[in-house]
Design an enzyme around this catalytic site. Structure first.
Site, PDB file in Angstrom:
ATOM      1  N   ASP A 169     -17.362   6.705  -1.396  1.00 54.15           N
ATOM      2  CA  ASP A 169     -16.138   6.519  -0.625  1.00 54.15           C
ATOM      3  C   ASP A 169     -15.983   7.759  -0.075  1.00 54.15           C
ATOM      4  O   ASP A 169     -16.471   9.177  -0.205  1.00 54.15           O
ATOM      5  CB  ASP A 169     -14.987   6.002  -1.610  1.00 54.15           C
ATOM      6  CG  ASP A 169     -13.556   5.799  -0.945  1.00 54.15           C
ATOM      7  OD1 ASP A 169     -13.617   5.702   0.352  1.00 54.15           O
ATOM      8  OD2 ASP A 169     -12.809   5.740  -1.714  1.00 54.15           O
TER       9      ASP A 169
ATOM     10  N   ARG B 267       0.768  -1.214  -0.024  1.00 55.83           N
ATOM     11  CA  ARG B 267       0.077   0.077   0.086  1.00 55.83           C
ATOM     12  C   ARG B 267       0.687   1.222   0.007  1.00 55.83           C
ATOM     13  O   ARG B 267       1.701   1.442   0.964  1.00 55.83           O
ATOM     14  CB  ARG B 267      -1.045  -0.150   1.180  1.00 55.83           C
ATOM     15  CG  ARG B 267      -1.717   1.279   1.367  1.00 55.83           C
ATOM     16  CD  ARG B 267      -2.678   1.126   2.209  1.00 55.83           C
ATOM     17  NE  ARG B 267      -3.838   0.334   1.712  1.00 55.83           N
ATOM     18  CZ  ARG B 267      -5.304   0.581   2.367  1.00 55.83           C
ATOM     19  NH1 ARG B 267      -5.630   1.140   3.557  1.00 55.83           N
ATOM     20  NH2 ARG B 267      -6.112  -0.285   1.466  1.00 55.83           N
TER      21      ARG B 267
ATOM     22  N   GLN C 163      -9.762  -4.152  -3.800  1.00 59.72           N
ATOM     23  CA  GLN C 163     -11.395  -3.665  -3.314  1.00 59.72           C
ATOM     24  C   GLN C 163     -12.129  -3.906  -4.492  1.00 59.72           C
ATOM     25  O   GLN C 163     -13.261  -4.531  -4.028  1.00 59.72           O
ATOM     26  CB  GLN C 163     -11.151  -2.145  -3.131  1.00 59.72           C
ATOM     27  CG  GLN C 163     -12.346  -1.483  -2.722  1.00 59.72           C
ATOM     28  CD  GLN C 163     -13.064  -2.045  -1.395  1.00 59.72           C
ATOM     29  OE1 GLN C 163     -12.028  -1.841  -0.490  1.00 59.72           O
ATOM     30  NE2 GLN C 163     -14.199  -2.575  -1.250  1.00 59.72           N
TER      31      GLN C 163
ATOM     32  N   CYS D 229     -16.420   1.266   0.278  1.00 62.88           N
ATOM     33  CA  CYS D 229     -15.311   0.464   0.622  1.00 62.88           C
ATOM     34  C   CYS D 229     -14.804   0.410   1.946  1.00 62.88           C
ATOM     35  O   CYS D 229     -14.150  -0.346   2.573  1.00 62.88           O
ATOM     36  CB  CYS D 229     -13.871   0.917  -0.396  1.00 62.88           C
ATOM     37  SG  CYS D 229     -13.856   2.586  -0.220  1.00 62.88           S
TER      38      CYS D 229
ATOM     39  N   HIS E 221      -6.949   0.601  -6.686  1.00 61.97           N
ATOM     40  CA  HIS E 221      -7.417  -0.226  -5.592  1.00 61.97           C
ATOM     41  C   HIS E 221      -7.820  -1.583  -6.055  1.00 61.97           C
ATOM     42  O   HIS E 221      -9.203  -1.995  -5.765  1.00 61.97           O
ATOM     43  CB  HIS E 221      -8.317   0.479  -4.259  1.00 61.97           C
ATOM     44  CG  HIS E 221      -8.234   0.083  -3.197  1.00 61.97           C
ATOM     45  ND1 HIS E 221      -7.486  -1.336  -3.034  1.00 61.97           N
ATOM     46  CD2 HIS E 221      -8.684   0.246  -1.952  1.00 61.97           C
ATOM     47  CE1 HIS E 221      -7.587  -1.690  -1.394  1.00 61.97           C
ATOM     48  NE2 HIS E 221      -8.694  -0.608  -0.902  1.00 61.97           N
TER      49      HIS E 221
ATOM     50  N   ARG F  71     -13.788  -9.094   0.984  1.00 64.94           N
ATOM     51  CA  ARG F  71     -12.134  -8.742   0.909  1.00 64.94           C
ATOM     52  C   ARG F  71     -11.320 -10.023   1.148  1.00 64.94           C
ATOM     53  O   ARG F  71     -10.344 -10.408   0.700  1.00 64.94           O
ATOM     54  CB  ARG F  71     -11.810  -7.473   1.780  1.00 64.94           C
ATOM     55  CG  ARG F  71     -12.381  -6.262   1.509  1.00 64.94           C
ATOM     56  CD  ARG F  71     -11.836  -5.720   0.168  1.00 64.94           C
ATOM     57  NE  ARG F  71     -10.448  -5.555  -0.082  1.00 64.94           N
ATOM     58  CZ  ARG F  71      -9.538  -4.541   0.470  1.00 64.94           C
ATOM     59  NH1 ARG F  71      -9.877  -3.540   0.938  1.00 64.94           N
ATOM     60  NH2 ARG F  71      -8.181  -4.562   0.462  1.00 64.94           N
TER      61      ARG F  71
HETATM   62  N1   CP Z   1     -11.212  -0.548   2.078  1.00 60.74           N
HETATM   63  C1   CP Z   1      -9.961  -0.651   2.384  1.00 60.74           C
HETATM   64  O1   CP Z   1      -8.851  -0.818   1.836  1.00 60.74           O
HETATM   65  O2   CP Z   1     -10.006  -0.389   3.922  1.00 60.74           O
HETATM   66  P1   CP Z   1      -8.511  -0.327   4.508  1.00 60.74           P
HETATM   67  O3   CP Z   1      -8.238   1.337   4.324  1.00 60.74           O
HETATM   68  O4   CP Z   1      -8.995  -0.350   6.030  1.00 60.74           O
HETATM   69  O5   CP Z   1      -7.661  -1.336   4.267  1.00 60.74           O
HETATM   70  N1  NVA Z   2     -10.065   6.402  -1.462  1.00 63.99           N
HETATM   71  C1  NVA Z   2      -9.552   6.119  -0.015  1.00 63.99           C
HETATM   72  C2  NVA Z   2     -10.033   4.600   0.038  1.00 63.99           C
HETATM   73  C3  NVA Z   2      -9.477   4.022   1.505  1.00 63.99           C
HETATM   74  C4  NVA Z   2      -9.573   2.525   1.479  1.00 63.99           C
HETATM   75  C5  NVA Z   2      -8.073   6.435   0.252  1.00 63.99           C
HETATM   76  O1  NVA Z   2      -7.313   6.164  -0.766  1.00 63.99           O
HETATM   77  O2  NVA Z   2      -8.008   6.841   1.325  1.00 63.99           O
END
Ligand code: CP
Ligand code: NVA
Length: 303
Positions: free
Chosen positions: A222, A103, A133, A262, A130, A290
């Protein structure tokens, strides 16, 4: 040859549906108390530059349930935090691990990691995409509407962000239509709109959320403030104030739609309590999926 999943488009339609079929099987196995040891002795390294609840815990639990081993890697605790470059980190981790999930802030970081790794690299969210997701999202949509139903419209309401980019790309694989409603200044980037259209996606852009949801089967939102955008909080709250998914907006929906998010949700900003906790919400199934979808992805990449 090793395969990376940095973008939804790294999967073909066939691969996507194979992963989803396996995810369904792993879900029913788990409910029956059956845990096939499909990844015995495999190790997954997980590098997180940003916070996570679902991605971290579903990947950790997932590889463990498959007989493998997760390693949570905080860049600040690694030599990465002291200047060791990504390329060298990638080469060394490739000698120990079976796969890496990362990430990152910049999408180019996960691309660089993948280009220097000899093991599969999975994007666990970057500023552009992502993909993990979206696997869970499509699994959830298919659970509700059936695996054969392609004639569906998904309305995205809010920010044209990383999750929105991956959702638009996924239309090229699923055949679902995607309506994207954003304030003009927060539309998805031209790069991702073009990439989606070129791949065969059906994407329509709106500024008016009522119009975007009027024929939608799925309404997806989101956060307005993705990780890394915290400095823009005030401007964003003001720009998005008419984009909350609440009962008043849903009054414009012509069908019995389901609601996805999400997570994490910012209740009272992009979604109201009555909607996320209401009968149309499928967000808890979506979060659970997930786990199953990523287990299936790991098996496909590592078997
Ligand atoms: N939706 C998602 O990726 O959640 P987290 O940021 O908690 O991993
Ligand atoms: N769009 C959000 C998604 C979190 C899972 C972010 O990038 O923070």
């Amino acid at each position: 040859m090793k395969k990376d999943v940095l973008s939804v488009l790294d999967l073909s339609r066939e691969e996507l549906f194979e992963i989803l079929a396996l995810a369904d099987k792993l879900k029913s196995d788990r409910k029956a108390g059956v845990f096939p040891d499909l990844l015995h002795k495999k190790s997954l390294g997980m590098i997180f530059e940003k916070a996570s609840t679902r991605t971290r815990i579903s990947f950790e639990t997932g590889i463990f349930e498959l007989g493998g081993h997760p390693l949570f890697l905080n860049p600040g605790d690694m030599q990465l935090g002291r200047g060791e470059v990504i390329a060298d980190t990638a080469k060394v981790l490739s000698r120990y691990l079976s796969a890496i999930m990362m990430r990152s802030y910049r999408h180019s970081t996960v691309e660089e990691l993948a280009s220097h790794s000899t093991i599969p690299v999975i994007n666990g969210l970057s500023d552009e995409e992502h993909p993990c997701q979206i696997l869970a999202d499509i699994m959830t949509i298919r659970e509700h509407f059936g695996n054969d139903k392609e004639d569906l419209t998904i309305a995205w309401v809010g920010d044209g962000n990383n999750v929105c980019n991956s959702l638009m790309l996924s239309s090229a694989l699923t055949g679902y239509r995607i309506n994207v409603a954003t304030p003009p200044e927060y539309a998805p980037s031209g790069k991702y709109i073009e990439m989606a259209i070129r791949a065969g996606a059906m994407v329509n852009l709106f500024n008016n959320p009522e119009e975007a949801i009027s024929d939608a089967d799925v309404i997806y939102t989101d956060t307005w403030i993705s990780m890394g955008c915290e400095d823009e909080k005030e401007a964003r709250i003001s720009a998005f104030k008419n984009y909350m998914v609440n009962d008043s907006l849903l009054g414009n929906c012509g069908k019995d739609a389901i609601i996805l998010h999400c997570l994490p949700a910012h209740r009272g900003e992009e979604i109201s309590d009555e909607v996320i906790d209401g009968p149309m919400s499928r967000v808890w199934d979506q979060a659970e999926n997930r786990l199953h979808a990523q287990k299936a992805l790991l098996v496909k990449l590592l078997e």
